[in-house]
Design a protein around this motif. Structure first.
Motif, PDB file in Angstrom:
ATOM      1  N   LEU A  38       4.061  -5.515   4.694  1.00  0.00           N
ATOM      2  CA  LEU A  38       4.865  -4.350   5.060  1.00  0.00           C
ATOM      3  C   LEU A  38       5.638  -3.801   3.862  1.00  0.00           C
ATOM      4  CD1 LEU A  38       6.076  -5.509   8.585  1.00  0.00           C
ATOM      5  CD2 LEU A  38       4.348  -3.773   8.059  1.00  0.00           C
ATOM      6  N   LYS A  39       6.034  -4.681   2.950  1.00  0.00           N
ATOM      7  CA  LYS A  39       6.689  -4.197   1.722  1.00  0.00           C
ATOM      8  C   LYS A  39       5.681  -3.436   0.860  1.00  0.00           C
ATOM      9  CE  LYS A  39      10.144  -7.880   1.614  1.00  0.00           C
ATOM     10  NZ  LYS A  39      10.519  -9.167   1.001  1.00  0.00           N
ATOM     11  N   LYS A  40       4.441  -3.891   0.842  1.00  0.00           N
ATOM     12  CA  LYS A  40       3.397  -3.149   0.125  1.00  0.00           C
ATOM     13  C   LYS A  40       3.214  -1.759   0.735  1.00  0.00           C
ATOM     14  CE  LYS A  40       0.435  -6.774  -1.805  1.00  0.00           C
ATOM     15  NZ  LYS A  40       0.348  -6.196  -3.165  1.00  0.00           N
ATOM     16  N   MET A  41       3.296  -1.697   2.062  1.00  0.00           N
ATOM     17  CA  MET A  41       3.176  -0.407   2.742  1.00  0.00           C
ATOM     18  C   MET A  41       4.286   0.545   2.289  1.00  0.00           C
ATOM     19  SD  MET A  41       0.512  -0.832   4.858  1.00  0.00           S
ATOM     20  CE  MET A  41      -0.115  -1.577   3.349  1.00  0.00           C
ATOM     21  N   LEU A  42       5.495  -0.003   2.153  1.00  0.00           N
ATOM     22  CA  LEU A  42       6.628   0.814   1.702  1.00  0.00           C
ATOM     23  C   LEU A  42       6.405   1.357   0.294  1.00  0.00           C
ATOM     24  CD1 LEU A  42       9.772  -1.167   2.933  1.00  0.00           C
ATOM     25  CD2 LEU A  42       9.103   1.120   3.610  1.00  0.00           C
ATOM     26  N   GLU A  43       5.718   0.587  -0.516  1.00  0.00           N
ATOM     27  CA  GLU A  43       5.469   0.989  -1.905  1.00  0.00           C
ATOM     28  C   GLU A  43       4.163   1.773  -2.041  1.00  0.00           C
ATOM     29  OE1 GLU A  43       5.454  -2.797  -3.764  1.00  0.00           O
ATOM     30  OE2 GLU A  43       7.616  -3.118  -3.502  1.00  0.00           O
ATOM     31  N   ASN A  44       3.572   2.131  -0.879  1.00  0.00           N
ATOM     32  CA  ASN A  44       2.307   2.866  -0.876  1.00  0.00           C
ATOM     33  C   ASN A  44       1.215   2.146  -1.651  1.00  0.00           C
ATOM     34  OD1 ASN A  44       2.749   5.216   0.736  1.00  0.00           O
ATOM     35  ND2 ASN A  44       4.143   5.932  -0.843  1.00  0.00           N
ATOM     36  N   GLN A  45       1.133   0.853  -1.399  1.00  0.00           N
ATOM     37  CA  GLN A  45       0.070   0.043  -1.978  1.00  0.00           C
ATOM     38  C   GLN A  45      -0.869  -0.417  -0.866  1.00  0.00           C
ATOM     39  OE1 GLN A  45       1.401  -3.148  -4.518  1.00  0.00           O
ATOM     40  NE2 GLN A  45       3.229  -2.021  -5.110  1.00  0.00           N
ATOM     41  N   PRO A  46      -2.123  -0.663  -1.203  1.00  0.00           N
ATOM     42  CA  PRO A  46      -3.050  -1.153  -0.176  1.00  0.00           C
ATOM     43  C   PRO A  46      -2.869  -2.646   0.072  1.00  0.00           C
ATOM     44  CG  PRO A  46      -4.184  -0.947  -2.272  1.00  0.00           C
ATOM     45  CD  PRO A  46      -2.788  -0.424  -2.493  1.00  0.00           C
ATOM     46  N   ILE A  47      -3.270  -3.088   1.256  1.00  0.00           N
ATOM     47  CA  ILE A  47      -3.333  -4.517   1.559  1.00  0.00           C
ATOM     48  C   ILE A  47      -4.667  -5.042   1.053  1.00  0.00           C
ATOM     49  CG2 ILE A  47      -3.531  -6.229   3.401  1.00  0.00           C
ATOM     50  CD1 ILE A  47      -1.678  -4.509   5.088  1.00  0.00           C
ATOM     51  N   CYS A  48      -4.631  -6.137   0.310  1.00  0.00           N
ATOM     52  CA  CYS A  48      -5.848  -6.761  -0.181  1.00  0.00           C
ATOM     53  C   CYS A  48      -6.001  -8.123   0.489  1.00  0.00           C
ATOM     54  CB  CYS A  48      -5.806  -6.905  -1.700  1.00  0.00           C
ATOM     55  SG  CYS A  48      -7.326  -7.602  -2.384  1.00  0.00           S
ATOM     56  N   LEU A  49      -7.039  -8.271   1.300  1.00  0.00           N
ATOM     57  CA  LEU A  49      -7.286  -9.533   1.988  1.00  0.00           C
ATOM     58  C   LEU A  49      -8.084 -10.466   1.084  1.00  0.00           C
ATOM     59  CD1 LEU A  49      -8.256  -8.622   5.661  1.00  0.00           C
ATOM     60  CD2 LEU A  49      -6.226  -9.815   4.893  1.00  0.00           C
TER      61      LEU A  49
END
Length: 204
Positions: A38-49
């Motif tokens: 969710l912090k990545k979402m705030l920074e407009n970064q993608p989630i990498c699984l």
């Protein structure tokens, strides 16, 4: 657990052991899955699984966890060991996509095929029938819980203007990339679009 069982038997005390699922919700400050994503979402970064996207992961919202524990003090429970788990057993990919949805993130979820193949663990699908029997349905479902946690981080790290600007830039760059692809594939359509842009006429 064995120590507790022996103590409870010796002292004639009712013992219930709760094996608690992954707890999440507002206030989570450790770097652990949802908080990281969710912090990545705030920074407009993608989630990498980098784990198996098909692996199951059970989660329970903090309010439901506390509600069950408090009620269990006064509720006689016949079963000694209880899995405090959700009825919903999503995959890691489903969780990542839900985080993307609640945050309105514009990036696709990235699955690192190389690393995910190394992590072939599939997790466990839990049964919450005992919890449901004594404490009813969950009051906060996963989507609502993630939205609460995301809102918590938005308030904790306010930077809406910067986030919106980055979204605009990303959308613009994506548009330029698509335009050049059209231009390469079909010159007629490409020059037609270029003329529209030059005239500031965006209606077709």
């Amino acid at each position: 657990e064995k120590v507790l069982e022996e103590w409870a038997e010796e002292n004639d005390v009712q013992l219930n052991i709760f094996r608690i699922s992954n707890v999440y919700g507002p206030g989570e400050k450790r770097d652990y899955l949802f908080s990281v994503w969710l912090k990545k979402m705030l920074e407009n970064q993608p989630i990498c699984l980098t784990v198996n996207p098909d692996a199951f992961r059970n989660n329970i919202y903090i309010d439901d966890c506390c509600r069950i524990l408090l009620k269990s003090i006064y509720e006689p429970i016949k079963e000694k060991v209880i899995n405090m788990v959700s009825a919903y057993n999503p995959t890691m990919l489903e969780l990542a996509l839900m985080c993307k949805e609640v945050s309105n993130n514009i990036y696709d979820v990235i699955v690192d095929a190389g690393k995910s193949k190394e992590n072939v663990y599939y997790g466990v699908r839990f049964d919450n029938s005992i919890i449901k029997k004594y404490f009813g349905e969950e009051e906060i479902d996963l989507k609502k819980g993630l939205l609460h946690e995301y809102d918590y981080y938005v308030k904790l790290f306010p930077n809406d203007e910067q986030r919106e600007w980055e979204k605009i830039v990303k959308t613009y760059n994506d548009g330029i990339e698509k335009f050049y692809k059209i231009l390469v594939e079909d010159n007629t359509i490409g020059f037609f679009l270029l003329e529209k842009l030059d005239n500031n006429n965006f209606s077709f």
